[in-house]
Design a protein around this motif. Structure first.
Motif, PDB file in Angstrom:
ATOM      1  N   ALA A 235       0.838  -1.205   0.000  1.00 41.50           N
ATOM      2  CA  ALA A 235       0.000   0.000   0.000  1.00 41.50           C
ATOM      3  C   ALA A 235       0.877   1.261   0.000  1.00 41.50           C
ATOM      4  O   ALA A 235       0.581   2.235  -0.698  1.00 41.50           O
ATOM      5  N   VAL A 236       1.977   1.232   0.767  1.00 40.96           N
ATOM      6  CA  VAL A 236       2.890   2.387   0.759  1.00 40.96           C
ATOM      7  C   VAL A 236       3.527   2.507  -0.631  1.00 40.96           C
ATOM      8  O   VAL A 236       3.639   3.603  -1.191  1.00 40.96           O
ATOM      9  N   ALA A 237       3.896   1.351  -1.195  1.00 41.13           N
ATOM     10  CA  ALA A 237       4.526   1.364  -2.527  1.00 41.13           C
ATOM     11  C   ALA A 237       3.562   1.948  -3.560  1.00 41.13           C
ATOM     12  O   ALA A 237       3.964   2.748  -4.410  1.00 41.13           O
ATOM     13  N   ALA A 238       2.290   1.580  -3.468  1.00 40.67           N
ATOM     14  CA  ALA A 238       1.306   2.100  -4.426  1.00 40.67           C
ATOM     15  C   ALA A 238       1.192   3.616  -4.279  1.00 40.67           C
ATOM     16  O   ALA A 238       1.118   4.352  -5.273  1.00 40.67           O
ATOM     17  N   SER A 239       1.226   4.090  -3.042  1.00 34.40           N
ATOM     18  CA  SER A 239       1.134   5.528  -2.800  1.00 34.40           C
ATOM     19  C   SER A 239       2.388   6.242  -3.330  1.00 34.40           C
ATOM     20  O   SER A 239       2.302   7.328  -3.906  1.00 34.40           O
ATOM     21  N   VAL A 240       3.545   5.615  -3.133  1.00 31.23           N
ATOM     22  CA  VAL A 240       4.806   6.192  -3.638  1.00 31.23           C
ATOM     23  C   VAL A 240       4.720   6.326  -5.164  1.00 31.23           C
ATOM     24  O   VAL A 240       5.033   7.374  -5.740  1.00 31.23           O
ATOM     25  N   ARG A 241       4.246   5.269  -5.814  1.00 33.66           N
ATOM     26  CA  ARG A 241       4.157   5.302  -7.285  1.00 33.66           C
ATOM     27  C   ARG A 241       3.128   6.324  -7.745  1.00 33.66           C
ATOM     28  O   ARG A 241       3.353   7.054  -8.706  1.00 33.66           O
ATOM     29  N   ALA A 242       2.008   6.379  -7.017  1.00 30.02           N
ATOM     30  CA  ALA A 242       0.947   7.307  -7.423  1.00 30.02           C
ATOM     31  C   ALA A 242       1.429   8.751  -7.355  1.00 30.02           C
ATOM     32  O   ALA A 242       0.924   9.608  -8.079  1.00 30.02           O
ATOM     33  N   ARG A 243       2.431   9.000  -6.501  1.00 32.23           N
ATOM     34  CA  ARG A 243       2.910  10.379  -6.383  1.00 32.23           C
ATOM     35  C   ARG A 243       4.176  10.618  -7.213  1.00 32.23           C
ATOM     36  O   ARG A 243       4.923  11.564  -6.973  1.00 32.23           O
ATOM     37  N   GLY A 244       4.425   9.680  -8.147  1.00 33.60           N
ATOM     38  CA  GLY A 244       5.520   9.901  -9.091  1.00 33.60           C
ATOM     39  C   GLY A 244       6.828   9.250  -8.701  1.00 33.60           C
ATOM     40  O   GLY A 244       7.818   9.366  -9.428  1.00 33.60           O
ATOM     41  N   GLY A 245       6.860   8.565  -7.567  1.00 28.46           N
ATOM     42  CA  GLY A 245       8.083   7.866  -7.177  1.00 28.46           C
ATOM     43  C   GLY A 245       8.231   6.603  -8.007  1.00 28.46           C
ATOM     44  O   GLY A 245       7.249   6.042  -8.485  1.00 28.46           O
ATOM     45  N   GLU A 246       9.475   6.176  -8.165  1.00 36.07           N
ATOM     46  CA  GLU A 246       9.709   4.958  -8.938  1.00 36.07           C
ATOM     47  C   GLU A 246      10.245   3.880  -8.003  1.00 36.07           C
ATOM     48  O   GLU A 246      11.079   4.180  -7.131  1.00 36.07           O
ATOM     49  N   ILE A 247       9.766   2.659  -8.161  1.00 37.08           N
ATOM     50  CA  ILE A 247      10.290   1.548  -7.347  1.00 37.08           C
ATOM     51  C   ILE A 247      10.727   0.459  -8.301  1.00 37.08           C
ATOM     52  O   ILE A 247       9.936  -0.020  -9.110  1.00 37.08           O
TER      53      ILE A 247
END
Ligand SMILES: Cc1cc2nc3c(=O)[nH]c(=O)nc-3n(C[C@H](O)[C@H](O)[C@H](O)COP(=O)(O)OP(=O)(O)OC[C@H]3O[C@@H](n4cnc5c(N)ncnc54)[C@H](O)[C@@H]3O)c2cc1C
Length: 478
Positions: A235-247
């Motif tokens: 869920a944190v990863a999805a939020s990171v991606r949604a805000r433009g972060g890359e994983i």
């Protein structure tokens, strides 16, 4: 990180996508940085791992978050899990001590009681009587740090350590109470020991302060998440991606180098990334390898951090065939020579497991402590067998499980021996000389999920204050 950097936006690489790395990324994005998270394995989450047994969703790693400090629960809410937060359905646990399951005494601080009351049965008569000496003994000096077991045994006798402190501390650190730092692992006891001669008096003081705060801070002490605490990292990863972060998963970082013009070069196999700053959120041995070239002093300190390995054995039974004692499970003092160190009755502890699987009873046991290598050398069937053997002896459960699952956590928990805080301070001193490089995670300021998140926020805030370097962002092939 591709494209070129033109403005004052800070480009940050986070190494490791355990809960610490993800929390750091989340925080940095909130501060306007551009973030890339590089994770060696194929999944995010590290020690948080959702799984399944006999069709039931369960946690195969960490399962519970301390809710008396805010970081974990707040993060879960921030990433949309508010509706799925769930406290344990029952908080009543037992101790398997002196041949019987006995209710875990209430009113203790990490197993240290405020009096001998309510400990009858848990301790022998001599053990109970020994607690009384605390009031008369001269002060026990704790210096800069002391092992929890050493100090508590000096004040209250070894039985309190062996039958109360050890199983509780062992549950958190998989360690040995006679080695674990009181200052790092149970800081409130350390400060009580510095200010009180009598330990039981110190514990009463801690409890009075906690009660005063509890007036303002209601709510459960622990919290879980429907579907498992293991669902927090995705869920944190999805939020990171949604805000433009890359994983990027499957991307182990192999080297970190300072750029002559400032900033960092992050090497991942054949590729390199340039960043203004790097947050290293990996376990100590991996951090030691990454820091060796540019921060050999910090690397040497981190290489000295020891880890305990453990395994979790999850067992699913037909509910109609199980008749377990009340409560959410039990802890096991090692002094009685049992193999398992704890058992959680997961279907009892977590309402969502119970409701989703009314025909099943899911249990788990844990085995393995720091320095115990023999037991983890056994194969999965062997670990299931010792778990069933101990469960039968403790609870009378002799049904055959419909499914079993062994999850091994090799080097899962860092050990905090006496002097750990000083080691961590030395690591940070070495790193202070290197702008744009910070560390966080379980090896530093606490192994629990909220402590890992707190260390991640601190690491993120520290680099956020630093100005970005005007370097071009290149993804090159070496
Ligand atoms: C079995 C078990 C049960 C636990 N139960 C609880 C519990 O109920 N409640 C609680 O609060 N705490 C619990 N803990 C402790 C807690 O889960 C951990 O301390 C915490 O999750 C650690 O998070 P972390 O991000 O620091 O590290 P990790 O979870 O270890 O994450 C580090 C990540 O870095 C990655 N990595 C490593 N090297 C590299 C590299 N070179 N390049 C890129 N990536 C790399 C790893 O693959 C990993 O994903 C438990 C721990 C264990 C082992």
């Amino acid at each position: 990180m591709s494209g070129s950097h033109t403005g004052a936006e800070q480009r940050v690489v986070v190494v490791g996508a355990g809960i610490a790395g993800l929390a750091a990324a989340h925080r940095l994005l909130g501060r306007g940085a551009r973030v890339t998270v590089l994770e060696a394995s194929e999944r995010v989450g590290g020690k948080l791992l959702p799984g399944e047994i006999a069709g039931a969703r369960v946690d195969l790693g960490a399962e519970s978050m301390l809710a008396r400090r805010p970081e974990a629960v707040t993060l879960a809410r921030e990433v949309g899990l508010s509706d799925r937060l769930q406290p344990p359905a029952t908080a009543t646990a037992s101790l398997w001590t002196r041949g019987a399951l006995r209710p875990m005494p209430k009113g203790h601080v990490m197993g240290v009681p405020s009096s001998a009351d309510a400990l009858a049965g848990v301790l022998s008569d001599e053990g109970l009587a020994r607690i009384g000496q605390d009031a008369e003994l001269p002060r026990t000096e704790v210096g800069d740090d002391v092992a929890v077991g050493e100090y508590v045994a000096a004040r209250l006798g070894r039985e309190v350590v062996d039958r109360l402190v050890e199983p509780l501390l062992g549950g958190v650190y998989a360690g040995d109470a006679y080695r674990i730092s009181m200052r790092s692992a149970v800081p409130q006891l350390f400060w009580a020991a510095r200010t009180h001669t009598s330990l039981t008096e110190g514990v009463r003081d801690i409890q009075a302060k906690a009660a005063a705060t509890a007036d303002r801070q209601t709510g459960p002490v622990f919290m879980g998440i429907e579907g498992g605490v293991g669902t927090l990292p995705p869920a944190v990863a999805a939020s990171v991606r949604a805000r433009g972060g890359e994983i990027r998963t499957g991307t182990p970082v192999t080297e970190l180098r300072r750029e002559p013009a400032g900033g960092w070069r992050v090497v991942t196999g054949e590729r390199e990334l340039r960043a203004d700053a790097v947050v290293v959120a990996v376990p100590a041995p991996a951090a030691a390898r990454l820091l060796r070239a540019e921060a050999p002093g910090a690397a040497a300190e981190l290489a000295g951090v020891e880890y305990a390995s453990m395994a979790l054995v999850t067992l699913a039974y037909r509910r109609a065939e199980t008749d377990l004692p009340a409560g959410s499970g039990f802890l096991v003092p090692p002094v009685d020579g049992r193999t398992i160190k704890a058992s959680t009755f997961a279907s009892r502890k977590w309402g969502w497991i119970d409701q989703e699987n009314p025909d099943l009873m899911v249990l788990r046991t844990s085995v393995g402590r720091h320095g115990e290598t023999e037991i983890l050398g056994r194969d999965d069937a062997g670990l299931v067998e010792v778990s069933r053997h101990d469960l039968l002896a403790a609870t009378g459960l002799d049904a055959t499980p419909v499914a079993t699952r062994v999850t091994r956590w090799q080097d899962g928990l860092p050990q905090y021996p006496v002097g750990h805080h000083a080691r961590v301070a030395r690591v940070r001193e070495h790193l202070a000389a290197l702008p744009g490089l910070t560390v966080c995670g379980a090896a530093y300021d606490g192994v629990g999920i909220p402590a890992c998140i707190a260390s991640a926020y601190e690491a993120a805030d520290q680099i956020h204050g630093e100005a970005p370097h005007d370097v071009r962002d290149v993804t090159a092939t070496r």
